[in-house]
Write an enzyme that holds these catalytic residues in place. Structure first.
Site: not given
Length: 507
Positions: A92, A217, A272, A288, A319, A323, A436
């Site tokens: 990527s 958070e 976030f 979120d 993606d 994976h 990929h």
């Protein structure tokens, strides 16, 4: 089968209507693109697009196959060759450099040419390449990045960073020699290289704070603590770089984001999650925002600039789902990105906004098994294997973590919940992470100059088209004086060429 599908006239009428639409496309949109939106579905190969289309339809109580994704409605479609300069099946980072910077590159590197060797800092200097985001900013446009991954992940980082290693998220992930040689981590570069990016939203909080700083958070979770070794608070760095007469807002939750008075916001940073954002199926809807909500906010902020904007939107966790062998997670991510595409379309105009949807690469994801019309996309094939006599799901992977042998045989999927969000579809070869795929991916385009995406292209061609359409970057010879600042209007060269051809035809 729907009753009307039994009538051949149904199909003839459908085809004739499509033909009429196609004939209208001969009137090319040669306006200057005031705005450019690039939607990048990370790992969204053609099989993922098709499966997401079926899922979208089935979520609307349709059979699924006949439904349309928003991207399916785009009039121009092309194919992108995704290989990296040193990889047949790409990653990527090298691909992001191609479709953002217009230059093919080595796998694992971002914002640099193929002269840079991965993880070798001393090969970087002098080999940096700039992105269409920077070209747009230099032309006076507002710019934004929205992602469901970390804002310093491979795809977004190619828009602003120059790094020999995509994994250098903060200085904590860098080898000492790279720091000594002057290389900067990607989070630092986000705020140093192009300090006036108007909108940045996604995950990646922990890379912005000093090591061991508790997350706002998840205060008691060690894995989400700050990572920086240099002691910097990059949120403060971001604020300090902003003009004092501008309104800069940092938010970390959905409520604060949606409470902003956007007409008064000049710069927006939203982080976030400490790392990547949650999968859409797992998202906490109170804390979120969805990808669609982030896109809506981004466009509202960016479109206040009369010169227009460039916005990069990444559906990055398609993606990640693949994976992990979790097809349900991946496909719901794709459907959510398609919803964001629809929202962007509602907020912009075909007359002045070029929208491009593509992927960086594919995955070894497939679905088959002679399933009947309307078969649940996460369901079983209608027959058992004629070899091991056991059932199998339509969705399968060529490799990945779903390879399971039970008592010396392939796992019997009828004994597991294969419709679960985290079910790992069976794979042919065992790997901890699925890989990929190397085949071409689709490019969907609409708006000014979208017809220039029309065949099989090298991936690095994409930003050159977007820049040409917007009269930014290196190729502006076709633009009249001041054209890059006009709201709408045909590109002078093309309108002149059309006139000449028309006169030749008439006389």
């Amino acid at each position: 089968m729907r009753e009307k599908e039994k009538n051949p006239q149904y199909w003839r009428n459908q085809a004739q209507q499509t033909l009429k639409t196609a004939l209208k496309l001969q009137q090319l949109n040669t306006n200057v693109a005031k705005n450019i939106i690039l939607f990048l579905g990370d790992g969204m190969g053609v099989s993922t697009v098709t499966a997401a289309r079926i899922l979208k339809g089935q979520l609307q109580n349709m059979k699924g196959e006949e439904s349309l994704l928003e991207m399916d409605k785009f009039p121009y479609v092309a194919l992108s060759k995704t290989y990296n300069t040193n990889a047949q099946v790409p990653d990527s980072a090298g691909t992001a450099t191609a479709y953002l910077c217009g230059v093919k590159a080595n796998e694992g590197t971002v914002g640099v040419s193929a002269a840079v060797t991965r993880a070798q800092c001393n090969t970087t200097a002098g080999n940096e390449v700039t992105s269409i985001l920077k070209w747009a900013k230099e032309a006076g446009k507002s710019v934004g990045i929205v992602t469901t991954t970390r804002v310093n992940h491979a795809t977004p980082s190619a828009a602003y960073a120059h790094s020999a290693n995509r994994d250098w998220y903060s200085d904590n992930e860098m080898p000492p020699e790279a720091i000594q040689q002057g290389c900067k981590d990607i989070a630092q570069q986000l705020f140093d290289n192009i300090p006036d990016i108007e909108v940045i939203m996604g995950g990646g909080r922990k890379y912005m704070f000093p090591k061991n700083t508790s997350d706002v958070e998840y205060q008691n979770d060690d894995k989400y603590r700050g990572t920086r070794l240099d002691g910097k608070n990059l949120i403060d760095v971001w604020r300090d770089k902003k003009p004092k007469d501008k309104n800069s807002q940092y938010v970390w939750n959905r409520n604060d984001l949606l409470s902003l008075k956007l007409m008064e916001v000049d710069f927006l940073l939203g982080l976030f999650e400490p790392i990547d954002m949650m999968y859409e199926l797992d998202r906490n809807v109170l804390t979120d925002p969805s990808l669609t909500e982030m896109v809506q906010v981004a466009i509202k902020v960016l479109q206040r600039n009369p010169r227009g904007f460039f916005l990069l939107v990444e559906g990055g966790r398609i993606d990640h789902g693949h994976h992990e062998g979790k097809a349900k997670q991946a496909l719901y991510e794709a459907v959510e990105m398609d919803r964001a595409i629809g929202k962007a379309g509602d907020m912009t105009s075909l007359e002045d906004t070029l929208t491009v949807v593509t992927a960086d690469h594919s995955h070894v994801f497939t679905f088959g098994g002679y399933t009947p019309r309307g078969n649940p996309i996460f369901g079983l094939a209608p027959m058992h294997s004629d070899v091991d006599k056991m059932p199998f799901t339509s969705i399968l992977y060529g490799n990945g973590p779903g390879y399971k042998i039970v008592a010396g045989e392939r796992e019997n999927v009828s004994a597991v919940d294969f419709a679960h969000a985290n079910y790992q579809a069976q794979s042919a070869v065992p790997l901890r992470q699925e890989t990929h795929g190397g085949e071409d991916v689709a490019i969907f385009a609409k708006g000014p100059m979208a017809h220039l995406l029309h065949g099989v292209h090298e991936q690095n061609y994409i930003p050159h088209v977007m820049a040409y359409a917007a009269c930014i970057g290196q190729n502006t010879d076709h633009c009249s004086s001041g054209a890059q600042h006009s709201a709408v209007g045909p590109l002078p060269f093309l309108s002149t060429l059309t006139s000449v051809l028309l006169l030749k035809f008439l006389f």
